[in-house]
Enzyme design. Structure first.
Site, PDB file in Angstrom:
ATOM      1  CD  GLU A  40      77.144  48.857 118.002  1.00 50.40           C
ATOM      2  OE1 GLU A  40      76.756  49.771 117.270  1.00 50.40           O
ATOM      3  OE2 GLU A  40      76.382  47.961 118.436  1.00 50.40           O
ATOM      4  CE  LYS A 112      74.948  49.915 113.502  1.00 49.31           C
ATOM      5  NZ  LYS A 112      74.491  50.115 114.899  1.00 49.31           N
ATOM      6  CB  CYS A 149      74.785  46.284 116.258  1.00 45.59           C
ATOM      7  SG  CYS A 149      73.560  46.181 117.591  1.00 45.59           S
TER       8      CYS A 149
END
Length: 263
Positions: A40, A112, A149
């Site tokens: 990321e 995300k 994440c």
């Protein structure tokens, strides 16, 4: 399919990060590798608390994506990597995963969904959340579900990805260090593999801020390749036979009594 997960730390120097991408992909694209997964925020690291990454963000036809496409075509590997993508809010871009095919073509983008507003941090002050929708791309005949994440803490997304056909969860991350955080990281990666009978390929940033511990986990929850805290990469084969065998022995997906729908 052979996957390599790369562990490194990015900086705020985007040119230096692009040079690192070219070198790291070249290092990992060996011995029949089909997919290289980078962490990321590989384009540029997050800003400090209260800062902004708005001026670092790029469009999907910018220099960072151009570097990914060139490296993919040069080495004949697909690549997944994280970047900050411009949004309608100049101060709050998207935290985006880009998937690039081995020919350099764009396969998909995942913005995300779950922003890291936890453990005293507020990612939503810097970034805009993406639409609530699973993103699955295909590489070397396998379907890859993309998550980033903090998404690991939300099993609903992994279920949505499985229902969309995912066989492998690809998880670039910059998992912040802290008390018990490494334990959470490894436990959640293993849980997502076991409960969904899927492979998990996780590439994490390391260094002073982030925990590293990049790894590839099979559908039984076994880490078949891993990196500790140092820079490097780990690689493993993804087996369709292993996946099918696991899902036959442990048909938990078929045995579900509840399904989750996005709202």
């Amino acid at each position: 399919m052979k996957i390599a997960v790369v562990q490194t730390a990015s900086s705020h120097d985007k040119a230096a990060n692009r040079e690192s991408v070219a070198r790291l992909v070249a290092d990992a694209a060996v011995d029949g590798t089909d997919l290289v997964v980078l962490p990321e925020a590989m384009m540029a690291d997050f800003a400090s608390e209260g800062g902004s990454v708005g001026d670092l963000a790029e469009a999907l036809d910018g220099e960072f994506v151009g570097t990914l496409r060139k490296a993919a075509a040069e080495h004949g590997v697909a690549i997944v990597a994280g970047m900050f993508e411009r949004s309608c809010d100049e101060a709050r871009p998207y935290n985006t995963l880009l998937a690039v095919g081995s020919d350099g073509d764009l396969l998909g983008a995942y913005r995300k969904i779950h922003l890291y507003d936890a453990f005293g941090y507020r990612e939503s002050d810097q970034l805009t959340a993406g639409d609530v929708a699973p993103v699955v791309v295909q590489v070397a005949g396998h379907k890859l579900g993309l998550m980033t994440c903090y998404d690991l803490r939300f099993p609903e997304l992994s279920r949505a990805l499985v229902d969309a056909g995912a066989e492998v969860f690809v998880v670039p991350a910059a998992w912040v260090r802290g008390p018990l955080k490494e334990h959470h990281w490894t436990t959640l990666l293993t849980a997502r593999a076991i409960e969904n009978t899927c492979y998990v390929a996780a590439a994490a940033q390391n260094g002073k801020k982030y925990c590293g511990l990049s790894q590839i986990i099979d559908p039984q929850g076994i880490a078949v390749a891993a990196v500790g805290e140092a820079d490097g990469f780990a690689a493993a084969e993804i087996s369709a036979d292993r996946l099918a065998e696991t899902r036959k022995r442990n048909p938990s997906l078929k045995n579900r009594r509840f399904t989750v729908t996005s709202r």
